[in-house]
Design a protein around this motif. Structure first.
Motif, PDB file in Angstrom:
ATOM      1  N   TYR A  74      42.879  43.706  49.682  1.00 25.23           N
ATOM      2  CA  TYR A  74      42.141  42.575  50.255  1.00 25.23           C
ATOM      3  C   TYR A  74      42.882  41.265  49.972  1.00 25.23           C
ATOM      4  O   TYR A  74      43.067  40.440  50.871  1.00 25.23           O
ATOM      5  N   HIS A  97      40.926  46.125  46.067  1.00 30.11           N
ATOM      6  CA  HIS A  97      40.815  44.671  45.979  1.00 30.11           C
ATOM      7  C   HIS A  97      42.189  44.004  46.009  1.00 30.11           C
ATOM      8  O   HIS A  97      42.325  42.883  46.492  1.00 30.11           O
ATOM      9  N   LEU A 121      39.992  48.230  56.362  1.00 29.40           N
ATOM     10  CA  LEU A 121      39.165  47.536  55.381  1.00 29.40           C
ATOM     11  C   LEU A 121      37.815  47.145  55.971  1.00 29.40           C
ATOM     12  O   LEU A 121      36.803  47.167  55.270  1.00 29.40           O
TER      13      LEU A 121
END
Length: 163
Positions: free
Chosen positions: A88, A85, A116
Motif C-alpha cells: 500500500y 501494508h 488491493l
C-alpha cells in the motif's frame, strides 16, 4: 498478510528484445496490462499497456521495435514476503499501478492496485457482513426511529418535518 496472498501469479514475462507488437499480443492473450521484462531470470523492467500507448504508438515507433525502447526501468517492486501494508505504501509513494513481486531476484507475480481494491472489498465485506445480517434480521423499531420501519420512508425526524 503477505503480498503473496493478493498477487497474481505467475507473472507473464518477455525479454528486452521482444517486439512491441508481440508484447501487446501477449497482454491480450493473457488478459494482463503489464509484462515483466526479464533477462537470464533477472528483472530488467516492466512494460505496461500505457508504456506501449505513450512511448510506442504515440511517437510512431514501429511494432517491430523492441520493448527495451519503451519499458519502464528500473521497475518499482515489492517482495513476496513483504507485508501488504508495505505494498500500500509503495503504491502511494511511487505513483505506479502495478508492482512486480520478487522472491530474491526472481519475478514470481504481479500486484496491482486492483488486487488491493479487492483486498479492501473483502475486508469491508468481512466487517460489514455480520452487521448487515443483524440489521436485516432486526424487527423495525418505533415509528419515530430512523430506519426501514420509520414514518416518512426512512428519513430522519428533522428531515421529515417541514419537507
Amino acid at each position: 498478510m503477505n503480498v503473496s496472498a493478493c498477487m497474481s501469479a505467475p507473472a507473464v514475462s518477455v525479454t528486452p528484445t521482444t517486439t512491441v507488437g508481440e508484447a501487446a499480443r501477449q497482454m491480450a492473450v493473457h488478459g494482463v496490462g503489464c509484462l515483466a521484462v526479464t533477462e537470464g531470470g533477472a528483472l530488467r523492467g516492466i512494460v505496461t499497456d500505457r508504456d506501449i500507448t505513450l512511448r510506442a504508438v504515440a511517437p510512431g515507433l514501429d511494432r517491430d521495435d523492441p520493448v527495451l525502447q519503451v519499458m519502464t526501468t528500473p521497475a518499482v517492486t515489492v517482495g513476496v514476503h513483504d507485508d501488504i501494508h508495505t505494498a500500500y505504501r509503495t503504491f502511494r509513494t511511487s505513483g505506479v499501478r502495478r508492482l512486480p513481486v520478487l522472491d530474491g531476484h526472481r519475478v514470481v507475480g504481479v500486484l496491482t492496485v486492483d488486487d488491493l481494491l479487492m483486498d479492501v472489498f473483502r475486508r469491508v465485506a468481512d466487517l460489514l457482513g455480520p452487521v448487515a445480517w443483524s440489521v436485516l434480521e432486526m424487527p423495525p423499531g418505533p415509528a419515530d426511529e430512523i430506519g426501514p420501519g420509520a414514518r416518512g420512508g426512512g428519513k430522519s425526524p428533522s428531515a421529515s418535518r417541514g419537507s
